[in-house]
Write an enzyme that holds these catalytic residues in place. Structure first.
Site, mmCIF file in Angstrom:
data_model
loop_
_atom_site.group_PDB
_atom_site.id
_atom_site.type_symbol
_atom_site.label_atom_id
_atom_site.label_comp_id
_atom_site.label_asym_id
_atom_site.label_seq_id
_atom_site.Cartn_x
_atom_site.Cartn_y
_atom_site.Cartn_z
ATOM 1 N N LEU A 1 0.872 -1.169 0.000
ATOM 2 C CA LEU A 1 0.000 0.000 0.000
ATOM 3 C C LEU A 1 0.907 1.217 0.000
ATOM 4 C CD1 LEU A 1 -2.719 -0.818 2.736
ATOM 5 C CD2 LEU A 1 -3.006 -0.917 0.253
ATOM 6 N N ASP A 2 0.539 2.266 -0.727
ATOM 7 C CA ASP A 2 1.314 3.508 -0.682
ATOM 8 C C ASP A 2 1.427 3.986 0.759
ATOM 9 O OD1 ASP A 2 1.429 3.446 -3.422
ATOM 10 O OD2 ASP A 2 -0.023 5.062 -3.739
ATOM 11 N N THR A 3 2.474 4.731 1.051
ATOM 12 C CA THR A 3 2.672 5.251 2.400
ATOM 13 C C THR A 3 1.442 5.981 2.912
ATOM 14 O OG1 THR A 3 5.068 5.430 2.129
ATOM 15 C CG2 THR A 3 4.056 6.851 3.792
ATOM 16 N N ARG B 1 -4.946 6.193 -8.097
ATOM 17 C CA ARG B 1 -4.601 7.616 -8.128
ATOM 18 C C ARG B 1 -4.560 8.149 -9.562
ATOM 19 N NH1 ARG B 1 0.716 7.801 -4.495
ATOM 20 N NH2 ARG B 1 0.601 10.028 -4.992
#
Length: 217
Positions: A54-56, A156
């Site tokens: 998962l992205d930060t 995104r």
């Protein structure tokens, strides 16, 4: 920082990863998920291992494998798309439609000044995301995303380039304004595993979503 456990059995943990916590330690140092892995042993000898990324900034459901055999099985499930994922995100704007599907192939580019990012590209990797509006508040929109593929930054880019408006707070594909992080939350995860019951978990919306007027999804 406490990390909530959403699912637990002998093979798997699903944790509610806080937004802003990177899975791998950044080059510049600082907190990371690995700081918490010992406390997530929960009586096991081995520390669990993250199966996917998962992205930060992204909060929510993250699957951890509790032994090497389980890690291999779960990794295969992700490769073979035997995983159902549900995300909730806040768009910086209001789309004209209530639902849709974005199909944009994605490719990675990098430059010295901007670093790396993903862009729609005809020769990129096929990427497909379904979306539907959950709620609208003050010119912003809570959207449910159900991706069929798992490309880096897929939701995104599909929000910004497919729907036509970036996620609120996204500093790469949007203005970066309006929120302290990119407002994306991994709300649900289901992973099949043969004859055994699937690994299933749901993560409640975090307080920063509620602070923006979206308290339930």
């Amino acid at each position: 920082m406490t990390i909530d456990i959403l699912f637990e059995d002998g093979e798997a943990l699903v944790i509610d990863k806080p937004g802003g916590l990177p899975i791998e330690r950044p080059r510049k140092g600082g907190p990371a998920l690995e700081d918490h892995l010992d406390s997530l042993k929960l009586g096991f000898q081995r520390a669990p291992v993250a199966v996917h990324r998962l992205d930060t900034d992204t909060s929510g459901c993250l699957l951890l494998a509790r032994n090497p055999k389980a890690l291999k099985r779960f990794a295969r499930a992700f490769e073979e798309r035997q995983v159902a994922k549900r995300y909730l995100g806040i768009l910086d704007g209001e789309p004209g439609e209530e639902e849709g599907t974005v199909e944009l192939a994605l490719s990675k580019i990098s430059s010295a000044d901007k670093g790396w990012r993903m862009i729609p590209a005809r020769k990129g990797k096929p990427s497909l995301t379904h979306w539907r509006v959950v709620a609208r508040r003050g010119g912003r929109t809570l959207v449910e995303f159900t991706p069929e593929t798992g490309r880096t930054h897929q939701i995104r880019v599909h929000a910004a380039s497919g729907i036509g408006m970036a996620l609120l707070g996204d500093p790469v594909y949007g203005s970066g304004k309006g929120a302290p992080r990119t407002m994306l939350h991994a709300a649900g995860l289901s992973v099949t595993r043969g004859n055994k019951p699937p690994v299933e978990a749901t993560a409640p919306l975090p307080p920063d979503f509620a602070a923006l007027g979206f308290g339930d999804g």
